[in-house]
Design a protein around this motif. Structure first.
Motif, PDB file in Angstrom:
ATOM      1  N   ALA A  31       0.836  -1.207   0.000  1.00 41.96           N
ATOM      2  CA  ALA A  31       0.000   0.000   0.000  1.00 41.96           C
ATOM      3  C   ALA A  31       0.867   1.251   0.000  1.00 41.96           C
ATOM      4  O   ALA A  31       0.572   2.231  -0.694  1.00 41.96           O
ATOM      5  N   ASN A  33       3.620   1.619  -1.393  1.00 39.46           N
ATOM      6  CA  ASN A  33       4.172   1.778  -2.740  1.00 39.46           C
ATOM      7  C   ASN A  33       3.133   2.187  -3.772  1.00 39.46           C
ATOM      8  O   ASN A  33       3.481   2.511  -4.901  1.00 39.46           O
ATOM      9  N   ASP A  34       1.855   2.133  -3.410  1.00 39.72           N
ATOM     10  CA  ASP A  34       0.774   2.417  -4.354  1.00 39.72           C
ATOM     11  C   ASP A  34       0.698   3.919  -4.629  1.00 39.72           C
ATOM     12  O   ASP A  34       0.276   4.693  -3.775  1.00 39.72           O
ATOM     13  N   GLN A  35       1.116   4.306  -5.814  1.00 34.94           N
ATOM     14  CA  GLN A  35       1.154   5.726  -6.180  1.00 34.94           C
ATOM     15  C   GLN A  35      -0.238   6.344  -6.299  1.00 34.94           C
ATOM     16  O   GLN A  35      -0.373   7.563  -6.304  1.00 34.94           O
ATOM     17  N   ASP A  36      -1.277   5.511  -6.406  1.00 31.11           N
ATOM     18  CA  ASP A  36      -2.634   6.031  -6.533  1.00 31.11           C
ATOM     19  C   ASP A  36      -3.274   6.346  -5.178  1.00 31.11           C
ATOM     20  O   ASP A  36      -4.361   6.897  -5.130  1.00 31.11           O
ATOM     21  N   LYS A  42      -2.817   5.873   2.623  1.00 35.25           N
ATOM     22  CA  LYS A  42      -1.810   4.863   2.984  1.00 35.25           C
ATOM     23  C   LYS A  42      -1.811   4.638   4.497  1.00 35.25           C
ATOM     24  O   LYS A  42      -1.722   3.501   4.963  1.00 35.25           O
ATOM     25  N   ARG A 170       7.394   3.788 -10.365  1.00 35.32           N
ATOM     26  CA  ARG A 170       5.952   3.546 -10.241  1.00 35.32           C
ATOM     27  C   ARG A 170       5.209   4.811 -10.648  1.00 35.32           C
ATOM     28  O   ARG A 170       5.545   5.907 -10.230  1.00 35.32           O
ATOM     29  N   THR A 172       1.337   6.780 -11.282  1.00 30.43           N
ATOM     30  CA  THR A 172      -0.078   6.792 -10.941  1.00 30.43           C
ATOM     31  C   THR A 172      -0.864   6.459 -12.204  1.00 30.43           C
ATOM     32  O   THR A 172      -0.327   6.503 -13.316  1.00 30.43           O
TER      33      THR A 172
END
Length: 188
Positions: A31, A33-36, A42, A170, A172
Motif C-alpha cells: 500500500a 508503494n501504491d502511487q494512486d 496509505k 511507479r 499513478t
C-alpha cells in the motif's frame, strides 16, 4: 518480557490486538508503494491492516496508533525523518522472489509455506541474509546511487541483468494515461 514476540500495541491506555503475520506487513508495504493512494489513504490502510479493532478505537488515537504501528514494523527501531528520505535500495514487491529465496536460505525452509510467521521472526531471517544474489543486486544499486565504479564482474552482471537490478519507477494511473496519450500523439 524478554524473548516474546508482541501481539498487541499499547495505544492510549489500552493494549490493542494487532495482526503480526509477515504477509500482513508486506501488504502494508504494498500500500505504501501504491502511487494512486494519498499519504492519508496509505496511513488508513496501515491502521486497518495492523489493528484488529481499529473501528472500536477512538479516532483521536489514530496518529499515535500509526506511529506505534510504524515502530512495530521497524522492530521498534527509532528512525529519524531523514532516514525515510534516503533513496531506496530494495522494493518488497519488485524484489519479492530474490528476498524470499534469500530468506528461505537463512531459514532453511520455505517460509511462505507456514500458515503463520511473526513479522519480527521474518525480519530476523531477512537481516541474516548474507552473500547471494539479493545482496549482489542491492550492492550494485548502492554503488550506482553513489556513482561508484562497478567492479568488472558487477558491470557484467548489471549489463546482463539490468531489469532485475534497476528499481522500476511507479506511476499513478493518471501518469500512465498521460504517457499512453503522448505515445499515441507521437505515433509510438
Amino acid at each position: 518480557m524478554i524473548g516474546e514476540l508482541p501481539k498487541t500495541i499499547k495505544v492510549g491506555e489500552k493494549e490493542e490486538p494487532i495482526r503480526t503475520d509477515f504477509r500482513d506487513i508486506l501488504n502494508v508495504f504494498a500500500a505504501f508503494n501504491d502511487q494512486d493512494l494519498s499519504v492519508e489513504e496509505k496511513a488508513i490502510v496501515c491502521l486497518r491492516i495492523i489493528y484488529k479493532n481499529i473501528d472500536e478505537m477512538d479516532s483521536s488515537l489514530y496518529m499515535e496508533a500509526y506511529e506505534k504501528a510504524m515502530n512495530f514494523m521497524e522492530m521498534n527501531d527509532s528512525k529519524k525523518d531523514s532516514d525515510y528520505n534516503e533513496p531506496k535500495l530494495m522494493d518488497w514487491e519488485q524484489d519479492e522472489q530474490l528476498i524470499f529465496s534469500a530468506v528461505n536460505k537463512v531459514a532453511g525452509t520455505e517460509v511462505r509455506s507456514f500458515e503463520y510467521m511473526h513479522w519480527w521472526t521474518f525480519l530476523g531471517y531477512y537481516m541474516g541474509i548474507g552473500e547471494g544474489l539479493f545482496a549482489d543486486v542491492v550492492n550494485i544499486r548502492q554503488k550506482k546511487l553513489k556513482h561508484k565504479k562497478l567492479e568488472k564482474h558487477e558491470a557484467e552482471f548489471y549489463r546482463k541483468n539490468r531489469e532485475m537490478v534497476d528499481l522500476k519507477t511507479r506511476y499513478t494511473k493518471e501518469e500512465l494515461k498521460e504517457k499512453e496519450e503522448l505515445k499515441r500523439l507521437l505515433g509510438i
